[in-house]
Design an enzyme around this catalytic site. Structure first.
Site, PDB file in Angstrom:
ATOM      1  CG  ASN A   1      -1.938  -1.139   1.119  1.00 24.12           C
ATOM      2  OD1 ASN A   1      -2.179  -1.703   0.054  1.00 24.12           O
ATOM      3  ND2 ASN A   1      -2.517  -1.500   2.244  1.00 24.12           N
TER       4      ASN A   1
ATOM      5  CG  HIS B   1       4.359  -1.736  -4.856  1.00 17.75           C
ATOM      6  ND1 HIS B   1       3.098  -2.271  -4.785  1.00 17.75           N
ATOM      7  CD2 HIS B   1       5.167  -2.739  -5.273  1.00 17.75           C
ATOM      8  CE1 HIS B   1       3.138  -3.539  -5.155  1.00 17.75           C
ATOM      9  NE2 HIS B   1       4.380  -3.850  -5.455  1.00 17.75           N
TER      10      HIS B   1
ATOM     11  CB  CYS C   1      14.931  14.679  -8.829  1.00 11.28           C
ATOM     12  SG  CYS C   1      15.607  15.202 -10.434  1.00 11.28           S
TER      13      CYS C   1
ATOM     14  CB  CYS D   1      14.781  18.616  -9.531  1.00 14.66           C
ATOM     15  SG  CYS D   1      16.045  18.247  -8.283  1.00 14.66           S
TER      16      CYS D   1
ATOM     17  CB  CYS E   1      19.486  18.614 -11.333  1.00 17.88           C
ATOM     18  SG  CYS E   1      18.121  17.419 -11.419  1.00 17.88           S
TER      19      CYS E   1
ATOM     20  CB  SER F   1      -2.788  -8.856  -0.994  1.00 18.46           C
ATOM     21  OG  SER F   1      -2.145  -8.860  -2.262  1.00 18.46           O
TER      22      SER F   1
END
Length: 387
Positions: A195, A211, A219, A285, A288, A326
């Site tokens: 989750n 995940h 970035c 970002c 950069c 799940s």
């Protein structure tokens, strides 16, 4: 599924009360980086599960220090059934509770894997249940779409910004709290979640979030990361009128001001493309000027290798593997259940409906987690002193 009415951007900002339909879609596609990992032994010990149980009478209650389940605020089955995001299921029987108790009690190295089913009772929809997002034809954004298309990124961040407030207001369920209690007294050795909602964290657990997490923005070019709330502030600063209009929405679906909004698993709200295609600006970002993305594993991407290795080590080293809420349809989850089973661990599944790993399970219970896990804490004795 409700359809979003096309409105001009000027009309949207100047006459918001006349908007006809802005359909909200609210979802959770990401997973949080774990802050604490248990040391997992790689040698598995077989744990047999015969499918029967002795019913134990005891006055001892299972709870974590400082936690009591007397009078706990556990939502009744009827209340859960009223929520469209929660699949229908009969209340767990006493036999179900005792079978799950025996499974947990026999284990000395228990690993649990949670999925979207533990959070549907908190009002966060899932994908694959009969009431899930896929049942309406919804398709989440893929990693390839996000990285290759600036238009797709504008669409994602506009919708995600709109849905963030309600998503961030979600609170852990009794099932989350029950797992945290088992973790605190060392009866749950390792917790893995698929989750993205950080409800385990709010309940007091420290899961490995397979995940990634929507609570971190990173970035894609230099790897710099920072909290999601900062990104929300940056979006608001770049799009002040748009943000003010979105924040004026009433998120109560029964309210006349809701404009037909509906929740989705990715935490977003469907908005006509006129609102974000040209006039919506995304921060870059600060280090950069690169592309920013939620620190999640989108569909079409892979779990980072170091995180996958930690999860696999836990699965192979446990003596019992418990799947909670799940369907185990993603390979990243399925391979963990399969590895635990092949290493000799007992396997149990508590989920509403079929799962991809049913053939591995010595115990399968069809029940809502918020109705069975709190009862587990009040069953038998797991060598936890009564409080």
């Amino acid at each position: 599924m409700a359809m979003a009415t096309r409105l001009s951007s000027q009309f949207f900002f100047s006459s918001f009360n006349n908007a006809r339909k802005v359909v909200a879609h609210f979802m959770t596609d990401a997973v949080n980086p774990a802050r604490r990992y248990c040391k997992v032994h790689t040698k598995a010990t077989k744990l047999s599960f015969g499918g029967s149980v002795k019913y134990v009478q005891t006055v001892c209650r299972i709870s974590a220090p400082g936690t009591t389940w007397e009078g706990a605020d556990i939502p009744p089955a009827d209340a859960l059934k009223d929520r469209k995001v929660v699949p229908d299921s009969d209340p767990p029987s006493t036999k179900d509770v005792n079978l799950l108790y025996e499974f947990v009690d026999k284990s000395t190295k228990l690993v649990a894997l949670t999925g979207a089913g533990i959070s549907t009772e908190c009002g966060i929809p899932d994908y694959r249940s009969p009431n899930g997002a896929y049942s309406t034809g919804f398709k989440p954004i893929t990693h390839q779409q996000f990285t290759r298309s600036s238009r797709a990124r504008r669409r994602y961040w506009a919708r995600s910004y709109a849905g963030w407030r309600k998503f961030n207001q979600s609170k852990p369920s009794p099932a989350h709290t029950a797992l945290a209690s088992l973790e605190k007294v060392n009866r749950l050795n390792f917790l893995i979640t698929q989750n993205v909602d950080r409800l385990h964290h709010r309940a007091g657990s420290s899961p490995l979030e397979l995940h990634g997490t929507v609570y971190i923005v990173a970035c894609l070019d230099c790897g710099f990361s920072f909290p999601r709330e900062m990104f929300q502030d940056q979006l608001k600063s770049l799009n002040p009128k748009w943000a003010a209009a979105i924040e004026s929405l009433d998120y109560d679906s029964k309210s006349d001001k809701s404009f037909g909004m509906k929740q989705r698993p990715d935490g977003d709200i469907e908005i006509d493309e006129q609102f974000w295609e040209e006039d919506f600006h995304i921060p870059t970002c600060s280090k950069c000027n690169g592309v920013l993305k939620p620190d999640v594993v989108f569909f079409g991407d892979n779990v980072p290798k170091d995180r996958a290795n930690i999860a696999m080590e836990a699965a192979k080293g446990c003596d019992a593997f418990l799947v909670l809420g799940s369907s185990v349809m993603t390979m990243s989850a399925f391979r963990l259940v399969r590895a635990a089973h092949e290493a000799g661990a007992a396997t149990a599944i508590v989920n509403i409906g079929k799962t991809r790993a049913d053939d591995f399970a010595g115990l399968k219970i069809n029940a809502r987690l918020g109705e069975i896990l709190p009862r587990l804490l009040n069953t038998g004795s797991l060598s936890v002193p009564a409080i």
